[in-house]
Design an enzyme around this catalytic site. Structure first.
Site, PDB file in Angstrom:
ATOM      1  N   ASN A  63     -15.901 -16.297 -12.717  1.00 44.50           N
ATOM      2  CA  ASN A  63     -15.860 -16.168 -14.166  1.00 44.50           C
ATOM      3  C   ASN A  63     -14.516 -16.719 -14.634  1.00 44.50           C
ATOM      4  O   ASN A  63     -13.654 -17.054 -13.811  1.00 44.50           O
ATOM      5  CB  ASN A  63     -16.141 -14.732 -14.634  1.00 44.50           C
ATOM      6  CG  ASN A  63     -15.095 -13.738 -14.173  1.00 44.50           C
ATOM      7  OD1 ASN A  63     -13.904 -14.037 -14.073  1.00 44.50           O
ATOM      8  ND2 ASN A  63     -15.537 -12.522 -13.888  1.00 44.50           N
ATOM      9  N   GLU A  66     -11.472 -14.833 -13.277  1.00 40.37           N
ATOM     10  CA  GLU A  66     -11.264 -15.055 -11.841  1.00 40.37           C
ATOM     11  C   GLU A  66     -10.649 -16.433 -11.584  1.00 40.37           C
ATOM     12  O   GLU A  66      -9.766 -16.575 -10.741  1.00 40.37           O
ATOM     13  CB  GLU A  66     -12.582 -14.919 -11.085  1.00 40.37           C
ATOM     14  CG  GLU A  66     -13.120 -13.503 -11.042  1.00 40.37           C
ATOM     15  CD  GLU A  66     -14.575 -13.417 -10.624  1.00 40.37           C
ATOM     16  OE1 GLU A  66     -14.990 -12.308 -10.216  1.00 40.37           O
ATOM     17  OE2 GLU A  66     -15.311 -14.428 -10.704  1.00 40.37           O
ATOM     18  N   ASP A 134     -24.645 -11.919  -9.550  1.00 42.77           N
ATOM     19  CA  ASP A 134     -25.511 -12.023  -8.379  1.00 42.77           C
ATOM     20  C   ASP A 134     -26.774 -12.806  -8.712  1.00 42.77           C
ATOM     21  O   ASP A 134     -27.229 -13.641  -7.928  1.00 42.77           O
ATOM     22  CB  ASP A 134     -25.871 -10.630  -7.853  1.00 42.77           C
ATOM     23  CG  ASP A 134     -24.657  -9.859  -7.366  1.00 42.77           C
ATOM     24  OD1 ASP A 134     -23.753 -10.482  -6.784  1.00 42.77           O
ATOM     25  OD2 ASP A 134     -24.619  -8.634  -7.570  1.00 42.77           O
TER      26      ASP A 134
END
Length: 184
Positions: A63, A66, A134
């Site tokens: 993201n 991150e 996920d």
């Protein structure tokens, strides 16, 4: 390790999700990366913590926060995002990075220089983002494994993630749900 060696030749795609629990040990990681290359199996990593331990993975999902942490500077505009993604791709020796950007959708940066901005597919109410990452990586690698181009895989993962966030808790996305959204 023996099990991984046995099943890898049968795999069509690999997702490694690293949440810092130690499940993916260095030996397991290195074996998976080595076998993925040996058998030409596309791989993707989603890691919140030690992303640079996974250098050589084909694709990386991060993201925007991150990615900023990984490159070590704030990403507050498109120009800096592009710069950060290119630096990150080089460090990771990856084919692409898929950056999830919340209400801005996703951006896929490919090592060949192609950039694909993918807007949010459905701006209806978001109930819970648990598991959306996920869903994103699972859909992306599944699409690649079936022969989709990376940009197509990213678009599919965007639609699937959009379905997941409209559900409470960590939820799955069925084939039927994804097909229905794609038909719209």
């Amino acid at each position: 390790m023996n099990y991984i060696q046995m099943v890898m030749p049968q795999m069509q795609g690999v997702v490694m999700s690293d949440y810092g629990s130690g499940t993916i040990t260095p030996k397991i990681r290195d074996l998976i990366l080595s076998l993925s290359k040996e058998y030409d199996i596309p791989s993707i990593i989603d890691s919140r913590y030690a992303i640079f331990n996974f250098v050589g993975t084909d694709y990386v999902k991060q993201n925007d926060a991150e990615l900023a942490s990984a490159v070590g500077y704030k990403i507050d505009n498109e120009k800096i995002l592009y710069k950060a993604a290119q630096e990150f791709l080089v460090k990771m020796q990856a084919k692409g990075i898929l950056v999830t950007r919340g209400e801005k959708g996703m951006t896929l940066f490919e090592a060949n220089g192609d950039v694909h901005n993918i807007p949010v597919s459905d701006k209806s109410e978001v109930f819970d983002v648990s598991g959306a990452g996920d869903t994103c990586v699972a859909t992306f690698i599944t699409a690649l494994a079936t022969g989709a181009m990376p940009s197509q895989a990213a678009e599919l993962s965007n639609f699937a993630s959009g379905i997941a966030v409209r559900k409470m808790g960590t939820a799955t996305v069925s084939d039927e749900e994804l097909i229905a959204v794609l038909k719209k």
